[in-house]
Design an enzyme around this catalytic site. Structure first.
Site, PDB file in Angstrom:
ATOM      1  N   TYR A  86      -3.670 -11.167   9.639  1.00 25.28           N
ATOM      2  CA  TYR A  86      -3.861 -10.588  10.968  1.00 25.28           C
ATOM      3  C   TYR A  86      -4.365 -11.582  12.003  1.00 25.28           C
ATOM      4  O   TYR A  86      -4.628 -11.206  13.127  1.00 25.28           O
ATOM      5  CB  TYR A  86      -4.779  -9.359  10.847  1.00 25.28           C
ATOM      6  CG  TYR A  86      -4.216  -8.416   9.813  1.00 25.28           C
ATOM      7  CD1 TYR A  86      -3.112  -7.622  10.093  1.00 25.28           C
ATOM      8  CD2 TYR A  86      -4.719  -8.397   8.511  1.00 25.28           C
ATOM      9  CE1 TYR A  86      -2.541  -6.814   9.119  1.00 25.28           C
ATOM     10  CE2 TYR A  86      -4.157  -7.582   7.535  1.00 25.28           C
ATOM     11  CZ  TYR A  86      -3.071  -6.806   7.851  1.00 25.28           C
ATOM     12  OH  TYR A  86      -2.492  -6.013   6.891  1.00 25.28           O
TER      13      TYR A  86
ATOM     14  N   ASP B 140      -4.230 -12.440   4.527  1.00 23.95           N
ATOM     15  CA  ASP B 140      -5.517 -11.973   5.040  1.00 23.95           C
ATOM     16  C   ASP B 140      -6.670 -12.397   4.133  1.00 23.95           C
ATOM     17  O   ASP B 140      -7.838 -12.135   4.442  1.00 23.95           O
ATOM     18  CB  ASP B 140      -5.530 -10.453   5.256  1.00 23.95           C
ATOM     19  CG  ASP B 140      -4.970  -9.674   4.086  1.00 23.95           C
ATOM     20  OD1 ASP B 140      -4.714 -10.274   3.027  1.00 23.95           O
ATOM     21  OD2 ASP B 140      -4.772  -8.452   4.226  1.00 23.95           O
TER      22      ASP B 140
ATOM     23  N   GLY C 264      -2.113   2.129   4.913  1.00 24.19           N
ATOM     24  CA  GLY C 264      -2.520   0.762   5.207  1.00 24.19           C
ATOM     25  C   GLY C 264      -1.467  -0.090   5.876  1.00 24.19           C
ATOM     26  O   GLY C 264      -1.218  -1.224   5.450  1.00 24.19           O
TER      27      GLY C 264
ATOM     28  N   HIS D 176       0.799  -1.232   0.000  1.00 21.22           N
ATOM     29  CA  HIS D 176       0.000   0.000   0.000  1.00 21.22           C
ATOM     30  C   HIS D 176       0.831   1.281   0.000  1.00 21.22           C
ATOM     31  O   HIS D 176       0.296   2.349  -0.325  1.00 21.22           O
ATOM     32  CB  HIS D 176      -0.932   0.037   1.212  1.00 21.22           C
ATOM     33  CG  HIS D 176      -1.975  -1.025   1.223  1.00 21.22           C
ATOM     34  ND1 HIS D 176      -2.842  -1.232   0.170  1.00 21.22           N
ATOM     35  CD2 HIS D 176      -2.304  -1.964   2.158  1.00 21.22           C
ATOM     36  CE1 HIS D 176      -3.652  -2.241   0.463  1.00 21.22           C
ATOM     37  NE2 HIS D 176      -3.340  -2.705   1.656  1.00 21.22           N
TER      38      HIS D 176
END
Length: 458
Positions: A329, A290, A174, A166
């Site tokens: 995450y 993710d 991000g 990002h």
């Protein structure tokens, strides 16, 4: 701050990419066994974004110890990356932004409220202890990985600490501060006329796409969730690049709940056609975890095997391959995923029972390597996926032929790690990294709560 070379001060990245001179490597041939370089520095996992922040660099230590516990290190060359110099980071990022990242600390940030806003530092991208060193390590790993591929001393290079897709030229975004992927691709462009970038993170690879939006030297392909105000809000199928880069940005926008079967079928169809049409000299694969089922910030249903199938498929093209991490995450599942994918790259099937390691209790009670797919409702209808696929393939048909680039002398690297393949002692190198352990942080892990910080709610 070091003096930035004049050829790096181009007004925009298009001029820089166009000016990169090339050395044409020998034509790729079938390999009997891939040579794999793996980059890791234990210090990268010791930084802490702060309580309640979903980014946990400690997942990298968990990944590394899982790789060690399966003895995959015995099948790879393990390297500690160099810390990228400011001048290397300034190949893409603005010199003033790099200098500010170098200078700012948690204790001094209150003096720079204007600059913090200018560079988008704050809640999502906090200033923490050793921020700049963290950036130097993960960016150095991706740059080193690209250089080893360029120098043909490996076939596949892995940097799970990289993949921070990002970050923009002049600002953080991000959870990403330095865009190591852009820096790695710029290195590869010194030796390859065309580089293919593939992104399977649940978030759109906007920073990489934006960097190469006006050039045909890089094709970016991103599979991601799109819509419902999902971060970063870009990545519609209609975003295809501009000027010389028109049709060289490919976006595959997906809805919640996509499963292994749908994702893999779409991935293989599109990537096959991309490689056939674009004829890349090298591939960069961002493996953001993710997109797995059960991710704290994600919304897909992919199992680890489904995610890893993308890696297996890309490997089969037998092109120089740079593999990075990215988002992810739910820490235990990130470690599981990237360990399985390290095994895939090594053509090694891993037993499902996780061997004993420093973090074994975080994989309890099952201590199983693979996780099943999720149960979120799949909002991607067959007609929706078919429409997206047809739009992407139609755009690919607009590319008449792979762009060609004039071959010239290669500019020197700013830094080439000193290594002698004949004098390297793998046992010594492994021992050094086995000792390179980062035991759990008291302020990050809590008994019985493997994913969230103690004070997190929701």
């Amino acid at each position: 701050m070091e003096q930035v070379p004049s050829f790096l001060t181009s007004p925009n990245l298009v001029q820089l990419v166009s000016s990169l001179t090339l050395h044409c490597p020998p034509i790729a041939k079938m390999r009997s066994k891939d040579r794999i370089s793996y980059f890791y520095d234990g210090d990268v996992g010791s930084v802490y974004f702060g309580p309640n922040h979903p980014m946990k660099p400690h997942r990298l230590c968990m990944t590394h110890h899982l790789v060690l516990s399966y003895e995959l290190h015995n099948k790879m060359e393990i390297y500690r990356p160099h810390k990228a110099y400011p001048v290397e980071l300034a190949q893409f990022h603005s010199a003033d932004y790099v200098e500010f990242l170098h200078r700012i600390t948690p204790d001094t940030q209150y003096l720079f409220s204007h600059e913090l806003a200018k560079y988008n530092l704050g809640e999502d991208c906090p200033v923490f202890e050793n921020l700049f060193e963290f950036c130097q390590i993960y960016a150095g790993g991706t740059i080193d990985a690209a250089r080893r591929l360029n120098n043909q001393v490996c076939d596949i290079a892995i940097n799970w600490a990289g993949g921070l897709h990002h970050a923009k030229k002049c600002e953080a975004s991000g959870f990403c501060y330095i865009n190591d992927l852009v820096l790695g691709i710029l290195e590869l462009l010194k030796h390859h006329p065309r580089v293919l970038y593939i992104d399977i993170d649940v978030h759109h690879g906007d920073g990489v796409e934006e960097a190469f939006y006006f050039t045909d030297r890089v094709m970016t392909v991103s599979f991601h969730k799109y819509g419902d105000m999902f971060f970063p809000g870009t990545g519609d199928v209609k975003e295809i690049g501009e000027r010389e880069g028109k049709f060289y940005a490919i976006n595959v926008p997906l809805k919640d709940g996509i499963d292994d079967t749908s994702f893999n079928r779409l991935f293989k169809t599109i990537i096959s056609k991309v490689v056939e049409t674009y004829l890349p000299g090298a591939i960069v694969l961002q493996c953001g975890a993710d997109s797995l089922a059960g991710d704290r910030l994600g919304c897909f249903n992919l199992s680890i095997d489904g995610h890893a199938e993308c890696v297996r498929f890309v490997k089969k093209f037998n092109l120089p391959l740079l593999v990075t991490g990215g988002g992810g995450y739910t820490k235990e599942n990130v470690a599981r995923c990237w360990t399985v994918e390290t095994g895939v790259l090594l053509d090694t099937e891993l037993p499902n029972e996780i061997p004993d390691n420093e973090y074994i209790k975080y994989f309890a009670p099952e201590c199983a390597l693979r996780i099943p797919s999720g149960h979120i409702e799949n909002l991607n209808s067959k007609s929706y996926i078919s429409t997206i696929k047809m739009q992407v393939l139609e755009n690919l048909r607009s590319i008449q032929h792979a762009p060609s680039v004039q071959m010239q002398e290669v500019p020197p690297d700013f830094y080439i790690p000193d290594f002698d393949e004949d004098e390297q002692n793998p046992d010594e190198r492994i021992d050094q990294h086995t000792r390179d352990k980062q035991i759990q942080r008291d302020d990050e892990y809590y008994e019985g709560d493997n994913d969230n910080d103690h004070m997190d709610v929701g």
